[in-house]
Design an enzyme around this catalytic site. Structure first.
Site, short mmCIF file in Angstrom:
data_model
loop_
_atom_site.label_atom_id
_atom_site.label_comp_id
_atom_site.label_asym_id
_atom_site.label_seq_id
_atom_site.Cartn_x
_atom_site.Cartn_y
_atom_site.Cartn_z
N GLU A 111 0.91 -1.07 -0.08
CA GLU A 111 0.02 -0.10 0.10
C GLU A 111 0.79 1.26 0.12
O GLU A 111 2.00 1.15 0.71
CB GLU A 111 -0.82 0.07 1.20
CG GLU A 111 -1.75 1.26 1.46
CD GLU A 111 -2.74 1.46 0.23
OE1 GLU A 111 -2.76 2.30 -0.30
OE2 GLU A 111 -3.55 0.64 0.07
N ASP A 138 4.79 1.10 -4.67
CA ASP A 138 4.01 0.57 -5.82
C ASP A 138 4.06 -0.98 -5.98
O ASP A 138 5.25 -1.48 -6.23
CB ASP A 138 4.67 1.39 -7.26
CG ASP A 138 3.81 0.87 -8.53
OD1 ASP A 138 2.52 0.32 -8.33
OD2 ASP A 138 4.29 1.19 -9.47
N ASP A 161 -9.49 0.31 -7.45
CA ASP A 161 -10.02 1.48 -8.00
C ASP A 161 -10.88 1.19 -9.33
O ASP A 161 -10.19 0.61 -10.16
CB ASP A 161 -9.16 2.56 -8.21
CG ASP A 161 -8.70 3.31 -6.93
OD1 ASP A 161 -9.23 3.13 -6.03
OD2 ASP A 161 -7.59 3.72 -7.04
N PHE A 234 -18.78 -0.49 3.87
CA PHE A 234 -19.20 -0.03 2.64
C PHE A 234 -20.03 -1.02 1.72
O PHE A 234 -21.07 -0.84 1.21
CB PHE A 234 -18.15 0.40 1.82
CG PHE A 234 -18.27 1.17 0.39
CD1 PHE A 234 -19.23 2.23 0.50
CD2 PHE A 234 -17.77 0.61 -0.58
CE1 PHE A 234 -19.55 2.85 -0.80
CE2 PHE A 234 -18.14 1.03 -1.66
CZ PHE A 234 -18.94 1.94 -1.70
N GLU A 235 -19.39 -2.48 1.71
CA GLU A 235 -20.00 -3.35 1.09
C GLU A 235 -21.44 -3.66 1.47
O GLU A 235 -22.46 -3.98 0.61
CB GLU A 235 -18.98 -4.57 1.01
CG GLU A 235 -19.68 -5.94 0.30
CD GLU A 235 -18.55 -7.02 0.45
OE1 GLU A 235 -18.88 -8.12 -0.19
OE2 GLU A 235 -17.41 -6.84 0.89
#
EC number: 2.1.1.33
Length: 255
Positions: A111, A138, A161, A234-235
């Site tokens: 991350e 990355d 994303d 959120f899910e």
């Protein structure tokens, strides 16, 4: 990076100007970096006091500095155990929960965003989770330089994303060059688990993963959510509103 509520996560609007748009053609030489595919989006984020404290207290033990060489991962984790890579763990809640329920496995989370790294370190300290290590870099470069072929027992990519506008689909993480590289790092029989709440991205994932010759689908198309993957807040909210979530679980073919 795992996305959450787009506003809460600081996602740029999909029609926002992107700094490396003009440089897209510069990466044809290296297919893994085709059109500047990266595992993250540059975002500003404030590190809380608790996250900063966790970075200072637990970072030296649990954060592995990026280097263009393969470390002795058994020495890094202090044991030899099945090793799972997670790309883009967001704020780390799912990572911590999975690691707590699978103490026999080691988890390497990649991350770039410091608040997320601090949040996961805070959970590691609070829950005493010795089987997690973090690389703040990355993931594409981590894959290239820090992980040996056939060294992973699994890969998790949860809610990357979505880049939902058609002209930005080229920026999605799950594309053939990256999937081929991921597959090369999996042991025979190891798994690649992706999840998304965007149907169009799920369809693209299914197509791209299905086209990788070294991988085979464990289901006819989409898989039931494995018990080890927690349902995020959120899910859960999205499911109440009738939104879908799609899991895909592929395995590396033997031989």
């Amino acid at each position: 990076m795992m996305h959450d509520d787009p506003n809460e996560a600081g996602l740029p609007p999909d029609d926002a100007a992107l700094p490396d748009e003009a440089a897209d053609g510069a990466d044809e030489v290296n297919p893994l970096h085709h059109r500047r595919i990266r595992s993250f989006v540059t975002r500003a984020g404030r590190v809380s006091t608790g996250q900063r404290r966790a970075l200072d207290e637990f970072g030296p033990r649990f954060v592995v500095p990026y280097a263009a060489e393969i470390p002795d991962w058994d020495a890094v984790f202090g044991r030899s155990a099945p090793r799972i890579l997670e790309i883009g763990f967001g704020m780390g809640a799912s990572t911590a929960e999975i690691a707590a329920h699978r103490p026999g496995d080691d988890f390497l989370g990649v991350e770039v965003h410091e608040p997320g790294v601090g949040a996961l370190l805070k959970l590691i300290g609070e829950q005493d989770l010795p089987n997690i290590r973090i690389i703040q870099h990355d993931a594409v470069e981590v894959l290239e330089h820090m992980l040996a072929p056939e060294s992973l027992d699994g890969v998790h990519i949860f809610f990357p994303d979505p880049w939902h506008k058609a002209r930005h689909h080229k920026r999605r993480l799950i594309q053939p060059p990256l999937v081929a590289h991921l597959a090369s790092r999996l042991k025979p029989g190891a798994y690649l688990h992706c999840a998304t709440d965007w149907q169009n991205y799920a369809e693209q994932m299914l197509e791209v993963l299905g086209a990788e010759p070294s991988l085979e689908n464990t289901a006819a198309d989409y898989a039931p959510r494995p018990d080890y993957r927690p349902i995020t807040k959120f899910e859960r909210r999205g499911l109440r509103l009738g939104h879908g979530v799609w899991d895909l679980v592929f395995r590396k073919r033997a031989g």
